[in-house]
Enzyme design. Structure first.
Site, PDB file in Angstrom:
ATOM      1  N   SER A 127       0.832  -1.204   0.000  1.00  0.00           N
ATOM      2  CA  SER A 127       0.000   0.000   0.000  1.00  0.00           C
ATOM      3  C   SER A 127       0.871   1.260   0.000  1.00  0.00           C
ATOM      4  O   SER A 127       1.584   1.526  -0.952  1.00  0.00           O
ATOM      5  CB  SER A 127      -0.922  -0.055   1.225  1.00  0.00           C
ATOM      6  OG  SER A 127      -1.759   1.051   1.332  1.00  0.00           O
ATOM      7  N   ASP A 181      -9.907  -5.423  -4.383  1.00  0.00           N
ATOM      8  CA  ASP A 181      -9.266  -4.284  -3.713  1.00  0.00           C
ATOM      9  C   ASP A 181      -9.913  -2.984  -4.173  1.00  0.00           C
ATOM     10  O   ASP A 181      -9.896  -2.661  -5.362  1.00  0.00           O
ATOM     11  CB  ASP A 181      -7.767  -4.282  -4.034  1.00  0.00           C
ATOM     12  CG  ASP A 181      -6.986  -3.294  -3.181  1.00  0.00           C
ATOM     13  OD1 ASP A 181      -7.583  -2.345  -2.641  1.00  0.00           O
ATOM     14  OD2 ASP A 181      -5.763  -3.487  -3.062  1.00  0.00           O
ATOM     15  N   HIS A 218      -7.825  -4.907   0.295  1.00  0.00           N
ATOM     16  CA  HIS A 218      -6.582  -4.137   0.379  1.00  0.00           C
ATOM     17  C   HIS A 218      -5.725  -4.550   1.571  1.00  0.00           C
ATOM     18  O   HIS A 218      -4.496  -4.618   1.474  1.00  0.00           O
ATOM     19  CB  HIS A 218      -6.913  -2.644   0.465  1.00  0.00           C
ATOM     20  CG  HIS A 218      -5.726  -1.752   0.296  1.00  0.00           C
ATOM     21  ND1 HIS A 218      -5.087  -1.581  -0.906  1.00  0.00           N
ATOM     22  CD2 HIS A 218      -5.050  -0.977   1.192  1.00  0.00           C
ATOM     23  CE1 HIS A 218      -4.071  -0.737  -0.760  1.00  0.00           C
ATOM     24  NE2 HIS A 218      -4.024  -0.365   0.503  1.00  0.00           N
TER      25      HIS A 218
END
Length: 482
Positions: free
Chosen positions: A248, A410, A441
């Site tokens: 991320s 996601d 995610h």
């Protein structure tokens, strides 16, 4: 009161010539000497303290600062942070009460790793702009059998949005990525970006000040990550390139560092980016609410999400959670789950101990400016600097071989956006897509099946990604359809 009077007398003697009775002259002279001594002493202390905490500017100047597990500063900071938020959550979400009783709920990263039977170190790293970061290290196992393959390679893990080093070991001693890597012989280092509860120090600014929180992921990529890479190289006394795995925002930080400071491409061997946040035109869910107000956020919005730390209470208001989030309130009120939409559908795979660790460690803290920076990227469709939509990051300067992971479930790092990133960098190895496996995610790091769907592939790419896939350069987009 006596101290105040003495101070006034000293100041009087320092700032004017006092005459009169010889006894008073003698007293004034003594006070002048005393004041001079005190002034010089405090000046000397100030210089020494500044010298002690002055952030290094060059590779050679880096200090070898190491704070081992059990250090009271780290333990006290973490426990205060978690216990305070635990008390706040219990007042509105009764489910937290049962979770707090779990033994591992309030354990820090070093405490958890030690409980898992691993050797762990805590290191203090200074950035060029004065922030003090904690870096956790898990050494390779010493009880290795002759049959176990020896890698002898260093890997740096960087957590994602609102995360910390704890994210990587929430799955426990058997399934967590750092432990899998150390079993193969990797020397694992786990970063903590500025603003999370392990990296809330600065040589000049207070964590309560507005100035402390004036950073986004740009500063994490320009200052934090280079400082961590430099520190690891210094401690290991090695020029061998480092492997990097970022989730991320950790992936974002790598892209910022390599495009802003391209010389760091040579310090790394491979970059594996899990659910990378760069291009974000196709974001779904509640996060899109921020985009319309990202450039000039109104006071009402800042009051809701915080003007320094993003949602400092670590709770999304109940009315907002019910309006934009579908799922148990326990998850919807968690800021990270709220914006990522990653409400787990297979709770039966998560036992009470894991839920306690996850909900008391996530979110770990981050700045509002970071969230607004991402919101600006969603709005503009570009990967650019904060408040500078026309200053895009030069991805063509990134020469490091890179592997990208994405998932069809996601909401933040969508497949089309990750695919766009794949074709924007100069040396992509692969884009590995996971479809139809409920991989949200957050599940790339602590999902119930992350060890099977993600970590196994990471090991393969670390072991042979450059040698095998890099030689073909087919730009093939791979899929996991099992």
């Amino acid at each position: 009161m006596n101290i105040l009077i003495l101070t006034l007398v000293i100041l009087l003697c320092l700032n004017q010539n006092v005459t009169g009775h010889p006894l008073f002259d003698l007293l004034a002279a003594k006070l002048n000497d005393f004041a001079s001594t005190v002034t010089k002493t405090f000046h000397h202390i100030r210089l020494e303290v500044r010298k002690l905490f002055q952030p290094p500017h060059t590779y050679e100047q880096l200090p070898s600062a190491s704070l081992q597990y059990g250090d009271s500063i780290f333990k006290r900071t973490f426990n205060d942070f978690v216990e305070m938020t635990a008390a706040e959550n219990e007042t509105e979400i009764p489910e937290y009460i049962n979770l707090k009783s779990e033994p591992t709920a309030l354990m820090s990263t070093p405490q958890l790793a030690t409980l898992h039977g691993r050797r762990v170190e805590s290191h203090l790293v200074h950035t060029r702009d004065g922030y003090m970061l904690t870096l956790h290290r898990i050494s390779p196992r010493t009880d290795r059998t002759p049959a176990m393959r020896v890698v002898n390679q260093t890997v740096l893990l960087h957590h994602g949005l609102l995360g910390s080093s704890a994210d990587w070991i929430l799955l426990g001693p058997e399934k967590s990525l750092p432990y899998i890597l150390t079993d193969f012989g990797y020397d694992v280092w786990m970063a903590n970006a500025r603003g999370n509860y392990y990296s809330r120090g600065h040589v000049r600014m207070s964590v309560d000040s507005v100035e402390f929180w004036k950073f986004s992921f740009h500063e994490i990529g320009e200052y934090d990550l280079p400082a961590v890479v430099d520190y690891i190289r210094y401690v290991k006394k090695s020029n061998d390139p480092i492997d990097f795995v970022g989730h991320s925002m950790g992936a974002t930080a790598l892209l910022v560092m390599l495009s802003t400071l391209p010389e760091y491409n040579q310090y790394l061997r491979i970059g594996i980016l899990l659910a990378p946040l760069a291009f974000m035109s196709n974001v779904e869910g509640p996060f899109k609410v921020l985009t319309a107000m990202a450039n000039s956020p109104p006071a009402q919005l800042l009051k809701l999400i915080g003007n320094k730390e993003f949602v400092p209470t670590r709770k999304i208001p109940k009315w907002l959670a019910l309006k934009y989030c579908k799922g148990p309130l326990l998850f919807c009120c968690n800021p990270l789950y709220f914006i990522s939409g990653g409400i787990p559908e297979d709770n039966h795979a998560w036992n009470l101990s894991f839920l306690a660790r996850m909900l008391y460690h996530v979110p770990a803290g981050g700045s509002t400016d970071t969230m607004l920076h991402y919101a600006q990227i969603v709005k503009s469709g570009k990967f650019h600097k904060y408040n500078k939509v026309h200053e895009e990051y030069s991805l063509n300067k990134i020469s490091l071989p890179i592997v990208l992971f994405s998932s069809s479930e996601d909401w933040l790092a969508t497949i089309p956006d990750v695919l766009r990133l794949y074709f924007s960098i100069t040396n992509p190895i692969d884009h590995y897509i996971i479809r139809g496996r409920n991989m949200s995610h957050t599940e790339f790091v602590w999902g119930a099946h992350a060890d099977e769907l993600v970590f196994t592939k990471i090991i393969e790419f670390l072991d042979s990604g450059i040698r095998v896939l890099g030689s073909t350069k087919s730009n093939e987009v791979r899929n996991d359809l099992d």
